[in-house]
Structure formats: structure tokens, C-alpha cells
Motif scaffolding. Structure first.
Motif, PDB file in Angstrom:
ATOM      1  N   LEU A  52       0.836  -1.202   0.000  1.00 41.94           N
ATOM      2  CA  LEU A  52       0.000   0.000   0.000  1.00 41.94           C
ATOM      3  C   LEU A  52       0.867   1.247   0.000  1.00 41.94           C
ATOM      4  CD1 LEU A  52      -2.730  -1.033   2.581  1.00 41.94           C
ATOM      5  CD2 LEU A  52      -3.042  -0.632   0.147  1.00 41.94           C
ATOM      6  N   LEU A  70       0.200  -3.752  -5.367  1.00 42.12           N
ATOM      7  CA  LEU A  70      -0.311  -4.345  -4.140  1.00 42.12           C
ATOM      8  C   LEU A  70       0.132  -5.792  -3.996  1.00 42.12           C
ATOM      9  CD1 LEU A  70      -3.937  -2.985  -4.138  1.00 42.12           C
ATOM     10  CD2 LEU A  70      -2.068  -2.338  -2.632  1.00 42.12           C
ATOM     11  N   ARG A  72      -0.967  -9.231  -3.309  1.00 43.33           N
ATOM     12  CA  ARG A  72      -2.192 -10.030  -3.218  1.00 43.33           C
ATOM     13  C   ARG A  72      -1.983 -11.393  -2.575  1.00 43.33           C
ATOM     14  NH1 ARG A  72      -5.612  -8.412  -7.679  1.00 43.33           N
ATOM     15  NH2 ARG A  72      -5.508  -6.162  -7.705  1.00 43.33           N
ATOM     16  N   TRP A  86     -22.323  -2.181   3.216  1.00 40.73           N
ATOM     17  CA  TRP A  86     -23.582  -2.577   2.576  1.00 40.73           C
ATOM     18  C   TRP A  86     -23.721  -4.092   2.445  1.00 40.73           C
ATOM     19  CZ3 TRP A  86     -19.979   0.720   0.566  1.00 40.73           C
ATOM     20  CH2 TRP A  86     -19.003   0.131  -0.237  1.00 40.73           C
ATOM     21  N   LEU A  99     -14.073 -13.378  -4.738  1.00 38.86           N
ATOM     22  CA  LEU A  99     -13.156 -12.727  -5.669  1.00 38.86           C
ATOM     23  C   LEU A  99     -12.210 -13.749  -6.304  1.00 38.86           C
ATOM     24  CD1 LEU A  99     -12.257  -9.532  -3.617  1.00 38.86           C
ATOM     25  CD2 LEU A  99     -13.763  -9.700  -5.592  1.00 38.86           C
ATOM     26  N   ARG A 100     -11.912 -14.795  -5.550  1.00 33.41           N
ATOM     27  CA  ARG A 100     -11.032 -15.835  -6.071  1.00 33.41           C
ATOM     28  C   ARG A 100     -11.798 -16.947  -6.762  1.00 33.41           C
ATOM     29  NH1 ARG A 100      -5.839 -15.054  -2.969  1.00 33.41           N
ATOM     30  NH2 ARG A 100      -6.254 -12.895  -2.460  1.00 33.41           N
ATOM     31  N   TYR A 147      -9.527 -17.217   3.550  1.00 36.15           N
ATOM     32  CA  TYR A 147      -8.760 -17.784   2.445  1.00 36.15           C
ATOM     33  C   TYR A 147      -7.377 -18.063   2.997  1.00 36.15           C
ATOM     34  CZ  TYR A 147      -7.126 -12.901   1.771  1.00 36.15           C
ATOM     35  OH  TYR A 147      -6.617 -11.641   1.930  1.00 36.15           O
TER      36      TYR A 147
ATOM     37  N   LEU B 179     -10.934   1.309   1.795  1.00 34.58           N
ATOM     38  CA  LEU B 179     -11.799   0.187   1.436  1.00 34.58           C
ATOM     39  C   LEU B 179     -11.371  -0.413   0.102  1.00 34.58           C
ATOM     40  CD1 LEU B 179     -14.022  -0.596   3.305  1.00 34.58           C
ATOM     41  CD2 LEU B 179     -15.658   0.601   1.875  1.00 34.58           C
ATOM     42  N   SER B 181      -8.393  -0.300  -1.276  1.00 38.46           N
ATOM     43  CA  SER B 181      -7.130  -1.032  -1.114  1.00 38.46           C
ATOM     44  C   SER B 181      -7.372  -2.394  -0.483  1.00 38.46           C
ATOM     45  CB  SER B 181      -6.163  -0.265  -0.213  1.00 38.46           C
ATOM     46  OG  SER B 181      -6.070   1.055  -0.596  1.00 38.46           O
ATOM     47  N   ALA B 182      -8.218  -2.404   0.556  1.00 36.48           N
ATOM     48  CA  ALA B 182      -8.467  -3.668   1.248  1.00 36.48           C
ATOM     49  C   ALA B 182      -9.022  -4.706   0.283  1.00 36.48           C
ATOM     50  CB  ALA B 182      -9.440  -3.446   2.405  1.00 36.48           C
ATOM     51  N   VAL B 183      -9.969  -4.292  -0.538  1.00 37.03           N
ATOM     52  CA  VAL B 183     -10.589  -5.242  -1.455  1.00 37.03           C
ATOM     53  C   VAL B 183      -9.617  -5.653  -2.561  1.00 37.03           C
ATOM     54  CG1 VAL B 183     -12.480  -5.555  -3.089  1.00 37.03           C
ATOM     55  CG2 VAL B 183     -12.892  -4.434  -0.916  1.00 37.03           C
ATOM     56  N   ARG B 184      -8.760  -4.734  -2.961  1.00 33.53           N
ATOM     57  CA  ARG B 184      -7.779  -5.108  -3.987  1.00 33.53           C
ATOM     58  C   ARG B 184      -6.755  -6.095  -3.442  1.00 33.53           C
ATOM     59  NH1 ARG B 184      -5.154  -0.394  -6.888  1.00 33.53           N
ATOM     60  NH2 ARG B 184      -4.197  -2.123  -7.979  1.00 33.53           N
ATOM     61  N   ILE B 185      -6.354  -5.908  -2.182  1.00 30.29           N
ATOM     62  CA  ILE B 185      -5.421  -6.879  -1.598  1.00 30.29           C
ATOM     63  C   ILE B 185      -6.065  -8.258  -1.527  1.00 30.29           C
ATOM     64  CG2 ILE B 185      -4.292  -7.536   0.572  1.00 30.29           C
ATOM     65  CD1 ILE B 185      -3.546  -4.671   0.980  1.00 30.29           C
ATOM     66  N   MET B 186      -7.377  -8.282  -1.283  1.00 27.73           N
ATOM     67  CA  MET B 186      -8.074  -9.573  -1.255  1.00 27.73           C
ATOM     68  C   MET B 186      -8.139 -10.218  -2.630  1.00 27.73           C
ATOM     69  SD  MET B 186     -11.286  -9.113   1.210  1.00 27.73           S
ATOM     70  CE  MET B 186     -11.387  -7.425   1.668  1.00 27.73           C
ATOM     71  N   GLY B 187      -7.733  -9.488  -3.664  1.00 28.34           N
ATOM     72  CA  GLY B 187      -7.638 -10.111  -4.973  1.00 28.34           C
ATOM     73  C   GLY B 187      -8.578  -9.551  -6.025  1.00 28.34           C
ATOM     74  N   ALA B 188      -9.233  -8.417  -5.757  1.00 30.27           N
ATOM     75  CA  ALA B 188     -10.186  -7.878  -6.732  1.00 30.27           C
ATOM     76  C   ALA B 188      -9.466  -7.182  -7.892  1.00 30.27           C
ATOM     77  CB  ALA B 188     -11.118  -6.890  -6.046  1.00 30.27           C
ATOM     78  N   ASN B 189      -9.983  -7.361  -9.109  1.00 31.08           N
ATOM     79  CA  ASN B 189      -9.466  -6.591 -10.246  1.00 31.08           C
ATOM     80  C   ASN B 189     -10.274  -5.301 -10.376  1.00 31.08           C
ATOM     81  OD1 ASN B 189     -11.902  -7.253 -11.515  1.00 31.08           O
ATOM     82  ND2 ASN B 189     -11.024  -9.103 -12.416  1.00 31.08           N
ATOM     83  N   GLN B 192     -14.047  -5.689 -10.578  1.00 31.34           N
ATOM     84  CA  GLN B 192     -14.638  -6.119  -9.309  1.00 31.34           C
ATOM     85  C   GLN B 192     -14.652  -4.981  -8.294  1.00 31.34           C
ATOM     86  OE1 GLN B 192     -12.024  -9.515  -8.961  1.00 31.34           O
ATOM     87  NE2 GLN B 192     -13.753 -10.927  -9.068  1.00 31.34           N
ATOM     88  N   ARG B 196     -18.119  -3.916  -6.750  1.00 31.03           N
ATOM     89  CA  ARG B 196     -18.353  -4.284  -5.355  1.00 31.03           C
ATOM     90  C   ARG B 196     -18.087  -3.178  -4.366  1.00 31.03           C
ATOM     91  NH1 ARG B 196     -18.935  -9.623  -4.437  1.00 31.03           N
ATOM     92  NH2 ARG B 196     -18.863 -10.855  -6.325  1.00 31.03           N
ATOM     93  N   VAL B 197     -17.297  -2.201  -4.754  1.00 33.02           N
ATOM     94  CA  VAL B 197     -17.006  -1.128  -3.812  1.00 33.02           C
ATOM     95  C   VAL B 197     -17.522   0.217  -4.302  1.00 33.02           C
ATOM     96  CG1 VAL B 197     -15.245  -0.003  -2.430  1.00 33.02           C
ATOM     97  CG2 VAL B 197     -14.937  -2.373  -3.118  1.00 33.02           C
TER      98      VAL B 197
END
Ligand SMILES: Nc1ncnc2c1ncn2[C@@H]1O[C@H](COP(=O)(O)OP(=O)(O)OP(=O)(O)O)[C@@H](O)[C@H]1O
Ligand SMILES: [Mg+2]
Lengths: 262, 285
Positions: A52, A70, A72, A86, A99-100, A147, B179, B181-189, B192, B196-197
Motif C-alpha cells: 500500500l 499491491l 495479493r 452494505w 473474488l477468487r 482464504y 476500502l 485497497s483492502a478489497v484489492r489486496i483480497m484479490g479484486a481486479n 470487481q 463491489r465497492v
């Protein structure tokens, strides 16, 4: 070597000298705890590991390759709340799996396991706005372990939990990473927590940040925490670390005062 | 927390007769809503009565008509189909104008909000157009689209567009970068992250934009109908005034009021559903 932070320089606008040639290595399967006064730069280190933040100079290598963008391959439980407001608790926890592209059946199965682990089964369909602070932390924890990333970055994960649940989580975290072989980089303010969990404790302090001392609690991977708590060496370590923390705190404060004076 | 009216009612009784103290009772929300409704009806009824009385006594009837005449007019229009025909025309134009303006606004708002560079280039241009008085476009639009439905739809769409555009743009810009960044670290392109965000997060603002722009869509259509049209509620309103029939104008306004209420109710239902997560954690009252 899984994570290799090597000779890194980094600073913020108001904190220009935070890292001046800092080194931090985490081996595959190793559990490293970072202990240090508030504001010394622990979260900053973790953000560098997560990709980050990027070093001004020096390298952050992950899994043998320099980190670009980042990271991953890590599960990051941040200090702040990053639940999606939400989405229900269940949806939040399974998000990384979705996502995976993990199949629905497996998602359900894993959700079931972790949600029971963190004691949130009853809150499954709730929205984050309906949770207490500790419940939010638990949901975040569940999301970061659902995960199996190669490495867990955990920034004060158990701070808001009650003592009982924290003990359960300690043992669970240890057995999970022992089983999966995951590495952990773990930030805490809690001295005994660091002794109980870590293979290696780094006491951090000063400005620029440095490792004041490195300590290896001698309890091995398959430790039983109830036993460790009764060891003579455990109390020794605790005393020693408390003393170190005092020094670290004093040194950080002095250094900050010095930079302010300039 | 004791309710004020309860404690004053019961305090003397308790002192005299030693009645066991009851637990403080809150007025139930349904009861309260009912009370409010009654008060509103009474208030409006009183106003109508006053109007009926004042007309031709204090104010010339030619100017303000009176409720009974307006009611007669409404009944007549209901009977001969004037209401139905013109209402339908207005509703159609409003719906089309709203859909057109809102989808264009959301699309451009999202694009300029999500891609910094696109935003830097386009946002000032949009703002320049926004500062133009919309009425100034009317003659041009008339020239391009003629007197028909298209003119009214386009006119209303330009009003809706800006409202929805700004809400979407700022909604997208407001999305917490933590938010993302968090979702991208989880693997989102990228896609996504958007789905999703960014979109759910911006939805609060977008919904607010949609909600406030519905009445404006109606206003746009009615103004256009008043300017140049031979049908619709705006036309009825303007015709009434030009023939010095205040009753006709008020009847048309009453019709518009009903439409506006229905539309607002509908859009509230839709947006509340989408934003259920937002109200879930609110303390009960
Ligand atoms: N985004 C930022 N912008 C500017 N300065 C920052 C930022 N984040 C952190 N800092 C500064 O950098 C220093 C280190 O911050 P960091 O968050 O890494 O501390 P920490 O060790 O995690 O503290 P804590 O234990 O309280 O979480 C602090 O002095 C802080 O003021
Ligand atoms: Mg921190």
C-alpha cells in the motif's frame, strides 16, 4: 525468505525520517511479532509489506521477487474498519473467496468454520452498522483468515476482544498457522500476547525506527498456551520486555521531541 | 426516560390514591404517525375552509377561485377524460426525461469520478454547461425537436442530468480509498472493485440525486408544456390562467400534486430498499 524488507527509506510529509535503512525479514512459516510504542511506525511497516506504501529507497521483496503494486498474497487485517458497510457479515467474510472464484459449496463450508471460530454465527446476516466494535474486529479477523494467503498481516487484531475470547483466538491462530504453514507478521501492544504467539519478537523504537532487541521465545510451534503461561521463562521474558518497552518509549519520545525542536 | 405528559398526568393521582406507579409508557410509533396524520388533515381542512370563506369576501374570486369550484372542475375533467389524457402525457414525458437524464448523468458521473484523468478534462466542461440557465436552451430545443413530446423530454432530461451527474461524481470520489485497497489486496481486479465497492458506496449519493431530481423532471416537463404545447398538465394550467379561470389552473395543480406524491412515494420505496444497510444500525425510536 518470504518477506524481505531491505534497507528501506520511507517518511511522511510531517515525519520525514521515519525509516532510514530499515531491515525486516520474515521466513516462510515464521510468526513475527512487532512490539513498540504508539506512533513508532509499526503500521507503516505493514503497509509497506502489503504494497500500500512504497519505499523511497530500498527494496521490499516478497516470495523472492520485488513487490510491484499491491501484495495479493497476503491477508491483511488492518487497524481500521474495512468491512463493506452494505454487505452482511457473511458476505463480507466470504468476499475474498468470491473474488477468487471459489465455488459456492466451498464458500459455505469455509464460512461455517471461521464464523464459528470467531463466535459470530448469530450475527451472520447482520450489517456492520449493527455490530459492536469487538464484533467488527472478529468479522475482520474471520475475513483475513478465510482464504489461505501465504502470509497474514495482523495489526492489533485482538485488541478489542474480551479476555476469554482472546485466549481462544490465540490458540486457534497458532494451530491454524501451524497447520497451513502460513507466515504471520503481528502487531501488538500486549507484551504477554507477543510472548505467547511469536517465534520471534522485535522490539521497535526510536526515530528513525530501529530494532532495539530481538527475542526468540523458546516454546516451539506446537506450544500449549496454558502451559506456557506457567513457565518460569515466560515471566522472565515478560519482565525483560516490559523494561525494553519502557526504554523504547522513552527513546521514541525523546527523538520526536528532538525533531520537533529543529 | 419518562414521557413528560404521562408524568404530569399521573403525579397528582399517585400522591392522593397511592396508585402503584406504572412503568413509563412510550407512545407507539404507529399511534404517533396516526396523530400526525390527523393533525395534517385538520390543518389542510381548516385552510380549505378559510379559502372557501375568504373567496369573494376578502379576495376577488376571479383571482383565487374557491375549493368548491375547483372540486367541480376536477370532477368535470375526471368525467370527460381530460385529466386522464393530459396526466398520462405528462407522466410519460416525466418518466422518459427522468430515465434519459438520470442514465446519462450516472454514466458520465461514474466515468469522470472513477478515472481521475477523464474527470480532470471533462468535469470543468460539464460545470460550464451547468452554469448556463436551462431556460435559455428552450428556444434551441424547440427549433431542434419541434412542439412534440421530444422537446418536453429533452428539456426535462437536461435538468435531471446535472443533478444526477453531480451526485454520482461526488459519490464516486467519496469512496474510501482504504476500502478499495483492502478489497484489492483480497484479490479484486478493476472491474470487481467498481462493482463491489465503488458502485455500492456511491449508491447513497446516487439515490439521493435520483430522489431529488424526480420532482425536477416533473417541473421540467410542466414548464415545457406551459411554454409550447397543446397537451399535458402544464398546458391545462397555462390555458386556465390565460382564460382567467383560476379554477382550471388550480385543478391542474391538484392533479400535478397527486402525481408528484405518487412518484415520490415510489422512488422512496425503491431507494429505501437499496439502502437497507444504511438504516439497519439506527437506534429505534
Ligand atoms: N498517512 C499519514 N500521513 C502522515 N503521517 C503519518 C501517516 N500515517 C502515519 N503517520 C505518522 O507516522 C508515524 C508512524 O505511524 P504508524 O501508523 O506507523 O504508527 P504505529 O506504530 O502503527 O502506531 P500505533 O501503535 O498507534 O498504531 C506517526 O508519527 C504518524 O504520525
Ligand atoms: Mg498502527
Amino acid at each position: 525468505m518470504l518477506l524481505d524488507i531491505h534497507d528501506v527509506h520511507f517518511g511522511y510529509q510531517n515525519e520525514v525520517e521515519l525509516l532510514q535503512g530499515f531491515d525486516l525479514q520474515v521466513e516462510r512459516g515464521e510468526f513475527v511479532a512487532l512490539l513498540g510504542p504508539s506512533g513508532c511506525g509499526k503500521s507503516t511497516l505493514m503497509n509497506l509489506a502489503a504494497g500500500l506504501l512504497h519505499p523511497l529507497r530500498g527494496d521490499v521483496d516478497f516470495d523472492g521477487a520485488p513487490l510491484r503494486g499491491l501484495n495479493r498474497e497476503v491477508g491483511y487485517m488492518t487497524q481500521g474498519d474495512t468491512l463493506l458497510p452494505w454487505a452482511s457479515v457473511a458476505k463480507n467474510i466470504t468476499l475474498p473467496l468470491e473474488l477468487r472464484k471459489v465455488s459456492r459449496a466451498e464458500r459455505e463450508e469455509r464460512l461455517d468454520r471461521v464464523i464459528r471460530l470467531v463466535n459470530l454465527a448469530d450475527a451472520k446476516e447482520k450489517f456492520p452498522s449493527e455490530l459492536s466494535g469487538g464484533m467488527k474486529r472478529r468479522a475482520l479477523l474471520a475475513r483475513s483468515i478465510v482464504y489461505d494467503p501465504q502470509m497474514l498481516l495482523m495489526d492489533e487484531p485482538f485488541g478489542a476482544l474480551d479476555a476469554q475470547l482472546r485466549e481462544v483466538m490465540h490458540q486457534e491462530l497458532l494451530s491454524t498457522v501451524a497447520r497451513t504453514g502460513q507466515s504471520v507478521l503481528f502487531i501488538t501492544h500486549d507484551i504477554s500476547e507477543s510472548i505467547l504467539l511469536a517465534d520471534r519478537i522485535l522490539v521497535l523504537g526510536g526515530l528513525p525506527l530501529r530494532v532495539m532487541e530481538e527475542i526468540r521465545p523458546p516454546y516451539g510451534k506446537n506450544r500449549v498456551l496454558a502451559q506456557v503461561r506457567n513457565e518460569e521463562s515466560y515471566f522472565e521474558l515478560e519482565r525483560h520486555l516490559r523494561e525494553l518497552m519502557r526504554e523504547a518509549d522513552a527513546e521514541t519520545k525523546a527523538a520526536k521531541a528532538r525533531t520537533l525542536a529543529h | 426516560m419518562t414521557d413528560a405528559s404521562m408524568s404530569t398526568d399521573h403525579a397528582p393521582a399517585a400522591r392522593v390514591a397511592r396508585v402503584p406507579r406504572k412503568a413509563p409508557v412510550r407512545i407507539s410509533p404507529t399511534r404517533r404517525r396516526l396523530e400526525n396524520l390527523v393533525l395534517q388533515v385538520v390543518l389542510i381542512g381548516a385552510f380549505l375552509l378559510l379559502w372557501e370563506y375568504a373567496s369573494d369576501r376578502w379576495v376577488p374570486k376571479l383571482m383565487v377561485s374557491k375549493p368548491s369550484d375547483i372540486w367541480t372542475q376536477i370532477v368535470r375533467w375526471l368525467g370527460d377524460g381530460t385529466f386522464a389524457r393530459n396526466l398520462w402525457v405528462t407522466i410519460q414525458a416525466t418518466a422518459l426525461g427522468f430515465l434519459l437524464g438520470a442514465s446519462a448523468g450516472m454514466l458520465l458521473g461514474f466515468v469522470t469520478g472513477a478515472w481521475r484523468r477523464v474527470g480532470e478534462v471533462l468535469q470543468p466542461i460539464v460545470t460550464a454547461f451547468y452554469t448556463l440557465p436551462r431556460l435559455a436552451l428552450a428556444p434551441l430545443f424547440l427549433m431542434w425537436f419541434g412542439l412534440g413530446m421530444e422537446f418536453r423530454v429533452m428539456f426535462s432530461a437536461t435538468i435531471v442530468f446535472f443533478l444526477v451527474y453531480y451526485n454520482t461524481y461526488f459519490g464516486v470520489r467519496e469512496v474510501s480509498s482504504e476500502l478499495i485497497s483492502a478489497v484489492r489486496i483480497m484479490g479484486a481486479n478493476q472491474l470487481q472493485v467498481a462493482l463491489r465497492v465503488i458502485i455500492p458506496s456511491a449508491l447513497v449519493w446516487v439515490a439521493a440525486g435520483l430522489k431529488i431530481s424526480v420532482p425536477y423532471a416533473l417541473v421540467g416537463v410542466v414548464v415545457a408544456e406551459m411554454l409550447a404545447s397543446d397537451e399535458g398538465m402544464g398546458y391545462l394550467l397555462a390555458r386556465g390562467a390565460s382564460q382567467f379561470s383560476a379554477a382550471q389552473s388550480f385543478a391542474a395543480i391538484a392533479g400535478l400534486l397527486v402525481v408528484a406524491l405518487i412518484v415520490d412515494w415510489l422512488i422512496t420505496r425503491v431507494t429505501d430498499r437499496a439502502l437497507r444497510w444504511k438504516t439497519a444500525g439506527v437506534p429505534q425510536n
